[in-house]
Design an enzyme around this catalytic site. Structure first.
Site, short mmCIF file in Angstrom:
data_model
loop_
_atom_site.label_atom_id
_atom_site.label_comp_id
_atom_site.label_asym_id
_atom_site.label_seq_id
_atom_site.Cartn_x
_atom_site.Cartn_y
_atom_site.Cartn_z
CG HIS A 23 52.66 54.75 59.98
ND1 HIS A 23 52.57 55.79 59.07
CD2 HIS A 23 51.54 54.83 60.74
CE1 HIS A 23 51.47 56.47 59.29
NE2 HIS A 23 50.82 55.91 60.29
CE LYS A 74 49.60 53.74 56.87
NZ LYS A 74 50.22 55.07 57.08
CG ASP A 127 51.25 36.44 42.08
OD1 ASP A 127 51.01 35.70 43.04
OD2 ASP A 127 50.43 36.63 41.15
#
Length: 205
Positions: free
Chosen positions: A140, A142, A147
């Protein structure tokens, strides 16, 4: 400071607990403290440095902010996605790959199988490696790391799925965190740990 809601710290129980009714007084407090310490044992305190950009949908343009930051990437992008259906974000990742940025994606396998709008197959066709997570009830996370191995690294995270609905229909939050190398390292270590447990998606190079 440890605060235990609902526990009267330092008080004796009004009457001795009846057999079979569980722990009372100090014994309950000790058990609760041990539980709190166990739950928090893996937490890492990091210095609060750098800047935080915060957005809330549907009022703020979180999708546009993600596309902007992905457009700033010069070396690498590490993604953890529960769902990726936003064409704008997918295009930004594809454009980054085209200009030489190393893009790598971790995604939840079940959501890929459930959604006929997932853009992961399109990204794989474009040469972006994708790994599918299968170990968890839901992968789950996100997260995007921009970089990550460099001083100007950025962490993007929050409840925001990389989808049209997250921008236009849902109440979501998004954080864009800059100038905190220790935080980036922690996220990158976690990304690599998940990648090591994941399965490479068919066709990924």
């Amino acid at each position: 400071m440890i605060v235990i809601h609902g526990a009267a710290i330092g008080r004796e129980p009004r009457s001795p607990p009846s057999p079979g009714r569980g722990l009372g007084g100090r014994s309950f407090l000790v058990a609760a403290l041990l539980l709190c310490l166990t739950v928090g044992a893996g937490a890492t305190a990091l210095p609060a440095t750098g800047t935080v950009e915060v957005l809330f949908t549907p009022w703020d343009d979180a999708e546009g902010a993600i596309v902007r930051v992905v457009g700033e990437a010069r070396r690498s992008i590490h993604v953890q996605a529960y769902l990726l259906t936003s064409r704008s974000i997918a295009k930004a990742l594809t454009d980054a790959k085209a200009r030489g940025v190393a893009v790598e994606i971790l995604a939840d396998r079940e959501m890929l199988e459930k959604s006929d709008k997932s853009l992961l197959p399109l990204l794989v066709e474009g040469g972006i490696p994708v790994w599918l997570e299968t170990r968890y009830a839901a992968a789950h996370n996100k997260v995007m790391l921009i970089d990550a191995a460099h001083a100007d690294a950025v962490v993007i995270t929050g409840s925001y799925n990389f989808s049209w609905s997250a921008q236009a229909r849902n109440a979501e939050n998004l954080l864009i965190l800059r100038g905190n190398p220790a935080l980036v390292r922690r996220y990158l270590d976690n990304w690599r740990r998940h990648r090591d447990d994941a399965q490479k998606m068919n066709g990924a190079q």
